[in-house]
Design a protein around this motif. Sequence first.
Motif, mmCIF file in Angstrom:
data_model
loop_
_atom_site.group_PDB
_atom_site.id
_atom_site.type_symbol
_atom_site.label_atom_id
_atom_site.label_comp_id
_atom_site.label_asym_id
_atom_site.label_seq_id
_atom_site.Cartn_x
_atom_site.Cartn_y
_atom_site.Cartn_z
ATOM 1 N N UNK A 58 30.527 -84.289 -86.350
ATOM 2 C CA UNK A 58 29.541 -83.436 -87.011
ATOM 3 C C UNK A 58 29.736 -83.415 -88.529
ATOM 4 N N UNK A 59 30.947 -83.706 -88.998
ATOM 5 C CA UNK A 59 31.157 -83.821 -90.442
ATOM 6 C C UNK A 59 30.354 -84.993 -91.010
ATOM 7 N N UNK A 60 30.288 -86.097 -90.265
ATOM 8 C CA UNK A 60 29.504 -87.253 -90.697
ATOM 9 C C UNK A 60 28.029 -86.880 -90.769
ATOM 10 N N UNK A 61 27.565 -86.149 -89.762
ATOM 11 C CA UNK A 61 26.176 -85.716 -89.735
ATOM 12 C C UNK A 61 25.860 -84.844 -90.955
ATOM 13 N N UNK A 62 26.769 -83.896 -91.247
ATOM 14 C CA UNK A 62 26.534 -82.973 -92.367
ATOM 15 C C UNK A 62 26.622 -83.690 -93.712
ATOM 16 N N UNK A 63 27.529 -84.671 -93.823
ATOM 17 C CA UNK A 63 27.631 -85.459 -95.058
ATOM 18 C C UNK A 63 26.312 -86.170 -95.335
ATOM 19 N N UNK A 64 25.713 -86.744 -94.285
ATOM 20 C CA UNK A 64 24.456 -87.467 -94.460
ATOM 21 C C UNK A 64 23.367 -86.571 -95.042
ATOM 22 N N UNK A 65 23.271 -85.349 -94.518
ATOM 23 C CA UNK A 65 22.186 -84.483 -94.962
ATOM 24 C C UNK A 65 22.488 -83.822 -96.305
ATOM 25 N N UNK A 66 23.761 -83.651 -96.614
ATOM 26 C CA UNK A 66 24.121 -83.184 -97.955
ATOM 27 C C UNK A 66 23.705 -84.237 -98.978
ATOM 28 N N UNK A 67 24.042 -85.491 -98.695
ATOM 29 C CA UNK A 67 23.703 -86.580 -99.612
ATOM 30 C C UNK A 67 22.194 -86.753 -99.718
ATOM 31 N N UNK A 68 21.491 -86.619 -98.599
ATOM 32 C CA UNK A 68 20.038 -86.751 -98.639
ATOM 33 C C UNK A 68 19.422 -85.680 -99.537
ATOM 34 N N UNK A 69 19.955 -84.460 -99.463
ATOM 35 C CA UNK A 69 19.455 -83.387 -100.322
ATOM 36 C C UNK A 69 19.767 -83.645 -101.795
ATOM 37 N N UNK A 70 20.786 -84.471 -102.051
ATOM 38 C CA UNK A 70 21.118 -84.846 -103.425
ATOM 39 C C UNK A 70 20.208 -85.965 -103.948
#
Length: 240
Positions: A58-70
Amino acid sequence: MVDFKGTTKECLFDFFNRLKHLSEDEQNKIAADFVAFLQIGGESVEDWVREKNFPIGFNLLRVRYYLEDMGYSITELENLPDSIRELNRLIATRKIDPRVAVKQMSFPDSGEMLRVLLGKRVTENKTKIITEFISRLKESTETKKGSDEKIKHEELLNESCTSILTDALRALYSIERIATPQAKKLLQANNPQTRVMFRQQFETDFLFSLSNKIHALNELLNALCSEKSRDAKIDQIINL
């Protein structure tokens, strides 16, 4: 906003490289935001920066969406069905507990659901299950018809609330370990202008307001220490 397209790994390392070119204050601010969003310890992030390991689960999943928001374009997200992307974002932003989602969709375990969310085992049937789950979530939010549905909705909220608060407090603990020593250094500085410049970074009364919110949270946490504390403080804390 960043204009960069690549795999999760490429985007994450580009993010880390960009941080190196910022001032120490800017680095600390963004690092604190990153850790708070992921709600993990700073040690894990340091390992990613050194490429000792890479986010998983789930950390990988959250990293993806954090980066997408950036502003990053994550190639692994491009071909995911809309319903899976929507559930990914709900979980990444902690609007729903993954354990609740597993239970509601009758997946064998969180690992099986996670593989689908990460795009590794996407099938037509599993996509349909997730699409129907998203529809039920929207319907329950909009209508909440019937007492049985209200009870189920409350149970869902309670489960999510417990999980979200647990993760948030772990993140707060990590942030406190960064903020407390820096605050002490700033207070011990001989030049008052340093503190003036610090205050000028915020809106008027921001620090005072934040201090009050932290005090209120302290009261809530004290009440959560035991049922005896909760019963003694419940009338007081409702108005916090």
